[in-house]
Design a protein around this motif. Structure first.
Motif, mmCIF file in Angstrom:
data_model
loop_
_atom_site.group_PDB
_atom_site.id
_atom_site.type_symbol
_atom_site.label_atom_id
_atom_site.label_comp_id
_atom_site.label_asym_id
_atom_site.label_seq_id
_atom_site.Cartn_x
_atom_site.Cartn_y
_atom_site.Cartn_z
ATOM 1 N N THR A 20 49.339 50.978 69.163
ATOM 2 C CA THR A 20 50.563 50.832 68.359
ATOM 3 C C THR A 20 51.510 52.012 68.566
ATOM 4 O O THR A 20 52.724 51.833 68.714
ATOM 5 N N ALA A 21 50.967 53.224 68.580
ATOM 6 C CA ALA A 21 51.786 54.428 68.794
ATOM 7 C C ALA A 21 52.483 54.367 70.144
ATOM 8 O O ALA A 21 53.672 54.695 70.263
ATOM 9 N N LEU A 22 51.758 53.946 71.165
ATOM 10 C CA LEU A 22 52.347 53.861 72.504
ATOM 11 C C LEU A 22 53.441 52.801 72.548
ATOM 12 O O LEU A 22 54.500 53.008 73.169
ATOM 13 N N TRP A 23 53.220 51.685 71.867
ATOM 14 C CA TRP A 23 54.244 50.625 71.816
ATOM 15 C C TRP A 23 55.499 51.141 71.122
ATOM 16 O O TRP A 23 56.616 50.889 71.581
ATOM 17 N N LEU A 24 55.319 51.861 70.040
ATOM 18 C CA LEU A 24 56.457 52.426 69.322
ATOM 19 C C LEU A 24 57.197 53.452 70.178
ATOM 20 O O LEU A 24 58.420 53.501 70.186
ATOM 21 N N LYS A 25 56.455 54.257 70.894
ATOM 22 C CA LYS A 25 57.058 55.261 71.779
ATOM 23 C C LYS A 25 57.944 54.597 72.826
ATOM 24 O O LYS A 25 59.037 55.086 73.135
ATOM 25 N N ASN A 26 57.491 53.462 73.346
ATOM 26 C CA ASN A 26 58.236 52.765 74.399
ATOM 27 C C ASN A 26 59.373 51.906 73.873
ATOM 28 O O ASN A 26 60.352 51.664 74.588
ATOM 29 N N ASN A 27 59.262 51.446 72.636
ATOM 30 C CA ASN A 27 60.252 50.510 72.106
ATOM 31 C C ASN A 27 61.123 51.063 70.976
ATOM 32 O O ASN A 27 62.275 50.640 70.836
ATOM 33 N N TYR A 28 60.589 51.977 70.191
ATOM 34 C CA TYR A 28 61.356 52.565 69.081
ATOM 35 C C TYR A 28 61.111 54.077 69.036
ATOM 36 O O TYR A 28 60.544 54.595 68.063
ATOM 37 N N PRO A 29 61.535 54.798 70.073
ATOM 38 C CA PRO A 29 61.262 56.247 70.135
ATOM 39 C C PRO A 29 61.928 57.042 69.016
ATOM 40 O O PRO A 29 61.539 58.181 68.759
ATOM 41 N N GLU A 30 62.921 56.434 68.362
ATOM 42 C CA GLU A 30 63.603 57.145 67.283
ATOM 43 C C GLU A 30 62.766 57.204 66.008
ATOM 44 O O GLU A 30 63.030 58.033 65.115
ATOM 45 N N ILE A 31 61.757 56.344 65.898
ATOM 46 C CA ILE A 31 60.885 56.360 64.721
ATOM 47 C C ILE A 31 59.889 57.509 64.851
ATOM 48 O O ILE A 31 59.245 57.681 65.881
ATOM 49 N N LYS A 32 59.746 58.291 63.791
ATOM 50 C CA LYS A 32 58.772 59.385 63.784
ATOM 51 C C LYS A 32 57.428 58.838 63.307
ATOM 52 O O LYS A 32 57.323 58.325 62.196
ATOM 53 N N VAL A 33 56.425 58.944 64.160
ATOM 54 C CA VAL A 33 55.098 58.419 63.845
ATOM 55 C C VAL A 33 54.185 59.550 63.370
ATOM 56 O O VAL A 33 54.025 60.566 64.050
ATOM 57 N N MET A 34 53.601 59.363 62.196
ATOM 58 C CA MET A 34 52.615 60.292 61.658
ATOM 59 C C MET A 34 51.266 59.584 61.594
ATOM 60 O O MET A 34 51.117 58.591 60.877
ATOM 61 N N ALA A 35 50.296 60.067 62.379
ATOM 62 C CA ALA A 35 48.953 59.499 62.304
ATOM 63 C C ALA A 35 48.320 59.910 60.978
ATOM 64 O O ALA A 35 48.404 61.076 60.577
ATOM 65 N N LEU A 36 47.700 58.961 60.297
ATOM 66 C CA LEU A 36 47.009 59.227 59.040
ATOM 67 C C LEU A 36 45.666 58.530 59.123
ATOM 68 O O LEU A 36 45.575 57.311 58.981
ATOM 69 N N SER A 37 44.618 59.300 59.401
ATOM 70 C CA SER A 37 43.347 58.700 59.775
ATOM 71 C C SER A 37 42.169 59.501 59.245
ATOM 72 O O SER A 37 42.309 60.654 58.817
ATOM 73 N N MET A 38 40.985 58.890 59.297
ATOM 74 C CA MET A 38 39.748 59.597 59.006
ATOM 75 C C MET A 38 39.246 60.326 60.245
ATOM 76 O O MET A 38 38.351 61.160 60.160
ATOM 77 N N GLN A 39 39.813 59.997 61.403
ATOM 78 C CA GLN A 39 39.366 60.562 62.668
ATOM 79 C C GLN A 39 40.110 61.864 62.974
ATOM 80 O O GLN A 39 41.317 61.859 63.191
#
Length: 214
Positions: free
Chosen positions: A68-87
């Motif tokens: 999903t992050a890679l798809w967003l990077k390629n299609n909506y680079p203006e969106i800031k992605v913050m990973a929120l995970s147990m990992q």
């Protein structure tokens, strides 16, 4: 105007609880929740609102956080992605950053720290807590960060001393008596020279090579 957030997490109860917490933060509001990457894409393709920030879980069925992050990077680079995970392992952190994530938090983060992280992400364009920065530091190839091999100008060195501070790029420009565009040029040139992606990478380089005190 409030910054808009979309949460992507397959655990709906957790996502809704998180929404309730964030909606009480000053300057932020959750506009939607998606169950996985595929659900997110379908929302966008059907005319759903595009958020400023996406809080993205990693372990999800159908389409996980990495994809999903890679798809967003390629299609909506203006969106800031913050990973929120147990990992919080090295591989997950590095892979998410390479796939475009601008921040990384664990799900046991205190709400106050989450609010701080969102504010930093909005103002600076990135946010990595100390433990994530250490992972990034340990994964930087020292062969690519050798000042002797690649020439750095005096002004670039000066810029590097400011990367470890909490100053914004505009404030750094004021300190250096130049325009914000010139500061952005120093940033871009250094990132290109040393194959870095973020200000965190530049700050780590500055500390490692003696341009700033750790």
């Amino acid at each position: 105007m409030k910054k808009t957030i979309l949460i992507v997490d397959d655990h709906i109860l957790i996502a809704k609880a998180l929404q309730g917490i964030i909606d009480n933060f000053t300057g932020f509001e959750v506009i939607d929740v998606a169950e996985n990457g595929k659900d997110l894409i379908e929302k966008f393709e059907s005319g759903g609102k595009i958020p400023d920030i996406i809080l993205l879980d990693i372990s999800m069925p159908v389409m996980d956080g990495f994809e999903t992050a890679l798809w967003l990077k390629n299609n909506y680079p203006e969106i800031k992605v913050m990973a929120l995970s147990m990992q919080g392992d090295d591989n997950s952190v590095i892979k998410m950053i390479k796939n475009g994530a601008k921040g990384y938090l664990l799900k046991n983060t205190h709400p106050k720290d989450l609010e701080t992280a969102l504010s930093k992400l909005s103002s600076d364009g990135f946010f990595y807590p100390e433990w994530a920065s250490k992972i990034i530091f340990s994964n930087i190839n020292s062969d690519k960060t050798n000042e002797k091999a690649i020439k750095i100008s005096e002004r670039e060195k000066e810029f590097l001393t400011y990367t470890v501070t909490e100053l914004s790029y505009k404030e750094i420009a004021e300190k250096m008596c130049c325009s914000p565009r010139t500061v952005e040029s120093y940033r871009d040139q250094l990132c290109e020279k040393f194959e870095l992606k973020t200000r965190v990478g530049l700050a780590v380089f500055a500390i490692k090579n003696g341009f700033a005190e750790s």
